[in-house]
Design a protein around this motif. Structure first.
Motif, short mmCIF file in Angstrom:
data_model
loop_
_atom_site.label_atom_id
_atom_site.label_comp_id
_atom_site.label_asym_id
_atom_site.label_seq_id
_atom_site.Cartn_x
_atom_site.Cartn_y
_atom_site.Cartn_z
N ARG A 14 0.73 -1.04 0.03
CA ARG A 14 -0.10 -0.12 -0.02
C ARG A 14 0.90 1.33 0.09
NH1 ARG A 14 -2.01 3.94 3.03
NH2 ARG A 14 -0.81 3.27 4.67
N VAL A 15 1.96 1.47 0.81
CA VAL A 15 2.78 2.43 0.82
C VAL A 15 3.62 2.65 -0.19
CG1 VAL A 15 4.91 3.37 2.06
CG2 VAL A 15 3.06 2.28 3.21
N ILE A 16 4.02 1.44 -1.09
CA ILE A 16 4.65 1.68 -2.31
C ILE A 16 3.88 2.24 -3.50
CG2 ILE A 16 5.75 0.28 -4.04
CD1 ILE A 16 6.93 -1.79 -2.00
N LEU A 17 2.72 1.79 -3.48
CA LEU A 17 1.70 2.21 -4.40
C LEU A 17 1.16 3.79 -4.07
CD1 LEU A 17 -0.72 -0.99 -4.74
CD2 LEU A 17 0.95 -0.06 -6.46
N MET A 18 0.97 4.07 -3.01
CA MET A 18 0.68 5.48 -2.77
C MET A 18 1.73 6.13 -3.08
SD MET A 18 -2.46 5.27 -1.43
CE MET A 18 -2.76 6.69 -0.95
N LYS A 19 3.19 5.89 -2.81
CA LYS A 19 4.17 6.75 -3.09
C LYS A 19 4.22 6.85 -4.68
CE LYS A 19 7.25 5.69 0.53
NZ LYS A 19 8.65 5.22 1.20
N ARG A 20 3.95 5.72 -5.23
CA ARG A 20 3.81 5.69 -6.80
C ARG A 20 2.93 6.65 -7.50
NH1 ARG A 20 5.91 5.08 -11.84
NH2 ARG A 20 4.61 4.15 -13.08
N LEU A 21 1.68 6.53 -6.83
CA LEU A 21 0.60 7.23 -7.20
C LEU A 21 0.84 9.07 -7.18
CD1 LEU A 21 -2.31 5.36 -6.05
CD2 LEU A 21 -1.86 5.83 -8.26
N GLN A 22 1.51 9.26 -6.06
CA GLN A 22 1.66 10.93 -5.71
C GLN A 22 2.80 11.06 -6.46
OE1 GLN A 22 -0.02 12.68 -3.48
NE2 GLN A 22 1.38 14.10 -4.73
N THR A 23 3.88 10.32 -6.91
CA THR A 23 4.85 10.84 -7.85
C THR A 23 4.34 11.01 -9.10
OG1 THR A 23 6.39 9.34 -6.69
CG2 THR A 23 7.00 10.09 -8.96
#
Length: 138
Positions: free
Chosen positions: A98-107
């Motif tokens: 979830r954290v990895i995906l959230m960082k990716r989405l924000q980037t």
């Protein structure tokens, strides 16, 4: 679209004809299915023809990409990203993903917020360079 269609045009045969037209990937197949619909129920055909085909028919969808990011093998790329999470207990693993995906989405959101036009900046630069090459070649 089908939910609106079936309010006035009922029947399994009409449903099948509409779905075959919508899922046809070639224009020839789409036209053939639309002709079948026309022969079966003229009013249903006219209702469908009022709708913009590029919004509902696969044969009319644009093949141009909206951005220059292309993932040839999404599963492989995803598995590579979550390697560090895979050996953890299930809840920890899911939280890490979830954290990895959230960082990716924000980037990606940050990159998109810098776009001023209808297309991505990198594609815009490519188009501009091709325009310059084209105008200087004459």
């Amino acid at each position: 679209m089908y939910n609106n269609f079936k309010q006035k045009h009922r029947g399994l045969h009409l449903k099948d004809l509409l779905w075959r037209a919508a899922s046809a990937s070639r224009l020839v197949d789409f036209t053939k299915e639309m002709e079948k619909l026309k022969m079966t129920d003229k009013k249903a055909y006219e209702w469908v023809k009022e709708k913009n085909e590029s919004h509902w028919a696969r044969s009319h969808f644009s093949t141009w990409p909206k951005c220059d990011m292309l993932l040839n093998n999404f599963c492989e790329a995803f598995n590579k990203v979550i390697l560090k999470a895979r050996d953890k207990p299930i809840i920890t693993m899911l939280e890490t993903i979830r954290v990895i995906l959230m960082k990716r989405l924000q980037t990606q959101r940050d990159k998109v917020s810098n776009i001023s036009g209808d297309i991505c900046n990198s594609i815009q630069r490519t188009l501009e360079s091709k325009k310059k090459m084209h105008t200087t070649s004459f």
